[in-house]
Design an enzyme around this catalytic site. Structure first.
Site, PDB file in Angstrom:
ATOM      1  N   CYS A 168      39.654 -27.583 -71.843  1.00  0.00           N
ATOM      2  CA  CYS A 168      40.154 -27.837 -70.492  1.00  0.00           C
ATOM      3  C   CYS A 168      39.021 -27.505 -69.528  1.00  0.00           C
ATOM      4  O   CYS A 168      38.071 -26.808 -69.888  1.00  0.00           O
ATOM      5  CB  CYS A 168      41.427 -27.056 -70.190  1.00  0.00           C
ATOM      6  N   SER A 169      39.129 -28.018 -68.312  1.00  0.00           N
ATOM      7  CA  SER A 169      38.008 -27.925 -67.377  1.00  0.00           C
ATOM      8  C   SER A 169      37.929 -26.640 -66.577  1.00  0.00           C
ATOM      9  O   SER A 169      36.856 -26.229 -66.186  1.00  0.00           O
ATOM     10  CB  SER A 169      38.056 -29.104 -66.394  1.00  0.00           C
ATOM     11  N   SER A 170      39.057 -26.024 -66.288  1.00  0.00           N
ATOM     12  CA  SER A 170      39.004 -24.852 -65.416  1.00  0.00           C
ATOM     13  C   SER A 170      39.778 -23.676 -65.992  1.00  0.00           C
ATOM     14  O   SER A 170      40.615 -23.839 -66.879  1.00  0.00           O
ATOM     15  CB  SER A 170      39.543 -25.193 -64.028  1.00  0.00           C
TER      16      SER A 170
END
Length: 180
Positions: free
Chosen positions: A9-11
Site C-alpha cells: 500500500c502507498s501510505s
C-alpha cells in the site's frame, strides 16, 4: 514450487490486510508486505527479498496488478526477470497468470491501463491545485529558509556552498533563493 505473496500500500494510513487475506486464501506460503509508492520498484525491499528467494518453478502472487506497480516498464521488466528465472506472476484480480502467453499479453494491456490511470490521477490533482490557487486556498509549501538572509550572506561574499553549510540546507536551495 512455492507461491510467494506480495502486498503493498502507498501510505502509512492504509492497510494491506485485505491483500494479505486474499494471498493467504490463494495458497501463498510466504507473504511479504510494505508501505511504499507504486511509482517505481526502486526501494521496495520486501519485493526485492521475495525475488531473492524465488527459484525455478516458483510464483509471485499479488492481489491486484497496481499493487505490483503503476509503471508499465517496471512491471514488464519484473515479469521478464521472473520468466528468465523460470518463475511466473499470478495476479488474483483480475485472474492473470504469466505462465502462459495469454497471461503475459493481458498483463501488458493492464499495465498500460494502470499507468494511464496514474496519469489521470496526477491530472486531476494538478487541476485541483490550480483551482485552489485561483480561489486563494492553496499557497504551496511555506518557505523554510530566510531568503533575505541568503541574499545578504551572498552580498557579504559568501559562496553557495558556505551559505548552505551555515544554514544547514542544500546548495540547490541557496541557488533557488538567489534566483528569486
Amino acid at each position: 514450487m512455492s507461491k510467494y505473496g506480495y502486498a503493498r500500500c502507498s501510505s502509512l494510513s492504509q492497510s494491506t490486510d485485505i491483500q494479505v487475506e486474499a494471498l493467504t486464501k490463494a495458497g501463498c506460503t510466504v507473504i511479504r508486505s510494505e508501505k511504499k509508492s507504486g511509482r517505481s520498484t526502486a526501494g521496495r525491499t520486501e519485493l526485492a527479498t521475495i525475488l531473492d528467494f524465488m527459484s525455478e518453478g516458483d510464483s509471485l502472487c499479488v492481489h491486484k496488478l497496481d499493487r505490483l506497480g503503476r509503471n508499465t516498464r517496471d512491471v514488464l521488466n519484473l515479469v521478464h526477470e521472473l520468466n528468465e528465472r523460470g518463475c511466473s506472476l499470478q495476479v488474483l484480480e483480475p485472474a492473470i497468470d504469466t505462465s502462459g502467453p495469454m497471461g503475459t499479453m493481458m498483463l501488458t494491456v493492464l499495465g498500460m491501463v494502470s499507468e494511464m490511470e496514474l496519469g489521470f490521477i496526477k491530472e486531476r490533482q494538478r487541476a485541483g491545485i490550480e483551482k485552489a490557487k485561483v480561489a486563494g486556498v492553496y499557497k504551496g509549501r511555506p518557505t523554510s529558509l530566510d531568503h533575505d538572509k541568503i541574499i545578504s550572506m551572498k552580498a557579504e561574499g559568501m559562496g553557495a556552498t558556505a551559505i548552505a553549510r551555515e544554514l544547514g540546507c542544500s546548495r540547490g536551495a541557496v541557488y533557488k533563493a538567489l534566483a528569486v
